[in-house]
Design a protein around this motif. Structure first.
Motif, PDB file in Angstrom:
ATOM      1  N   ASN A 188       0.688  -1.214   0.014  1.00  0.00           N
ATOM      2  CA  ASN A 188       0.125  -0.037  -0.029  1.00  0.00           C
ATOM      3  C   ASN A 188       0.932   1.226  -0.002  1.00  0.00           C
ATOM      4  O   ASN A 188       0.369   2.254   0.439  1.00  0.00           O
ATOM      5  CB  ASN A 188      -0.921   0.004   1.191  1.00  0.00           C
ATOM      6  N   SER A 189       2.142   1.098  -0.567  1.00  0.00           N
ATOM      7  CA  SER A 189       3.013   2.396  -0.541  1.00  0.00           C
ATOM      8  C   SER A 189       3.167   2.909  -2.077  1.00  0.00           C
ATOM      9  O   SER A 189       2.977   2.135  -2.994  1.00  0.00           O
ATOM     10  CB  SER A 189       4.288   2.091  -0.180  1.00  0.00           C
ATOM     11  N   ALA A 190       3.014   4.293  -2.225  1.00  0.00           N
ATOM     12  CA  ALA A 190       3.291   4.722  -3.427  1.00  0.00           C
ATOM     13  C   ALA A 190       4.391   5.997  -3.339  1.00  0.00           C
ATOM     14  O   ALA A 190       4.380   6.550  -2.302  1.00  0.00           O
ATOM     15  CB  ALA A 190       2.099   5.430  -3.844  1.00  0.00           C
ATOM     16  N   TRP A 191       5.114   6.017  -4.184  1.00  0.00           N
ATOM     17  CA  TRP A 191       6.430   6.711  -4.307  1.00  0.00           C
ATOM     18  C   TRP A 191       6.356   7.901  -5.253  1.00  0.00           C
ATOM     19  O   TRP A 191       6.232   7.584  -6.467  1.00  0.00           O
ATOM     20  CB  TRP A 191       7.642   5.873  -4.249  1.00  0.00           C
ATOM     21  N   SER A 192       6.650   9.023  -4.804  1.00  0.00           N
ATOM     22  CA  SER A 192       6.257   9.982  -5.637  1.00  0.00           C
ATOM     23  C   SER A 192       7.397  11.293  -6.042  1.00  0.00           C
ATOM     24  O   SER A 192       8.033  11.139  -4.901  1.00  0.00           O
ATOM     25  CB  SER A 192       5.113  11.083  -5.392  1.00  0.00           C
ATOM     26  N   TRP A 193       7.394  11.914  -6.915  1.00  0.00           N
ATOM     27  CA  TRP A 193       8.227  13.067  -7.368  1.00  0.00           C
ATOM     28  C   TRP A 193       7.152  14.325  -7.625  1.00  0.00           C
ATOM     29  O   TRP A 193       6.329  14.040  -8.131  1.00  0.00           O
ATOM     30  CB  TRP A 193       9.274  12.892  -8.500  1.00  0.00           C
ATOM     31  N   ILE A 194       7.709  15.425  -6.969  1.00  0.00           N
ATOM     32  CA  ILE A 194       6.990  16.551  -7.145  1.00  0.00           C
ATOM     33  C   ILE A 194       7.930  17.713  -7.357  1.00  0.00           C
ATOM     34  O   ILE A 194       9.276  17.515  -6.792  1.00  0.00           O
ATOM     35  CB  ILE A 194       5.991  17.124  -6.026  1.00  0.00           C
TER      36      ILE A 194
ATOM     37  N   TRP B 241       2.736  18.061  -9.220  1.00  0.00           N
ATOM     38  CA  TRP B 241       2.904  16.609  -9.132  1.00  0.00           C
ATOM     39  C   TRP B 241       3.653  16.130 -10.427  1.00  0.00           C
ATOM     40  O   TRP B 241       3.177  16.407 -11.674  1.00  0.00           O
ATOM     41  CB  TRP B 241       1.858  15.772  -8.967  1.00  0.00           C
ATOM     42  N   MET B 242       4.626  15.263 -10.436  1.00  0.00           N
ATOM     43  CA  MET B 242       5.385  14.707 -11.579  1.00  0.00           C
ATOM     44  C   MET B 242       4.931  13.359 -11.831  1.00  0.00           C
ATOM     45  O   MET B 242       4.762  12.955 -13.200  1.00  0.00           O
ATOM     46  CB  MET B 242       6.838  15.049 -11.146  1.00  0.00           C
TER      47      MET B 242
END
Length: 119
Positions: free
Chosen positions: A33-39, A49-50
């Protein structure tokens, strides 16, 4: 305690590829249930949000950057990376990596890293 740290070049020349790495500690990038983002935040502008990579390695990107952006990961190092090609001055800004739980909504972000695109 979950911590994220961005690293990469602070200065990139126009038309080159920007690559940033986010090193994660305190949890695994394969956590359920994890999500890894770049902004990012260009100077004087709002956060943008990228893209995001889910725990199974599937990546989604903002439509405005499609064709230039990719997110990869190295599970052995517990890192994920941003790659942005053909950069221009509009890509200058502070870049952040972050994680959120798709189950609880909890999130945390790195401190950010300044990237300047200039010749």
């Amino acid at each position: 305690q979950v911590q994220l740290q961005e690293s990469g070049p602070g200065l990139v020349k126009p038309s080159q590829t920007l690559s940033l790495t986010c090193t994660v500690s305190g949890t695994s990038i394969e956590t359920a249930n994890s999500a890894w983002s770049w902004i990012r935040q260009p100077p004087g502008k709002a956060l943008e949000w990228m893209g995001v990579m889910t725990r199974d390695g599937t990546a989604y990107y903002t439509s405005s950057l499609k064709g230039r952006i990719s997110i990869s990961r190295d599970t052995s190092k517990n890192q994920f990376s941003l790659h942005l090609n053909s950069v221009n001055s509009g890509d200058t800004g502070v870049y952040y990596c972050g994680v959120h739980s798709t189950e609880t909504g909890w999130s945390t972000w790195g401190q950010g890293t300044q990237v300047t695109v200039s010749s």
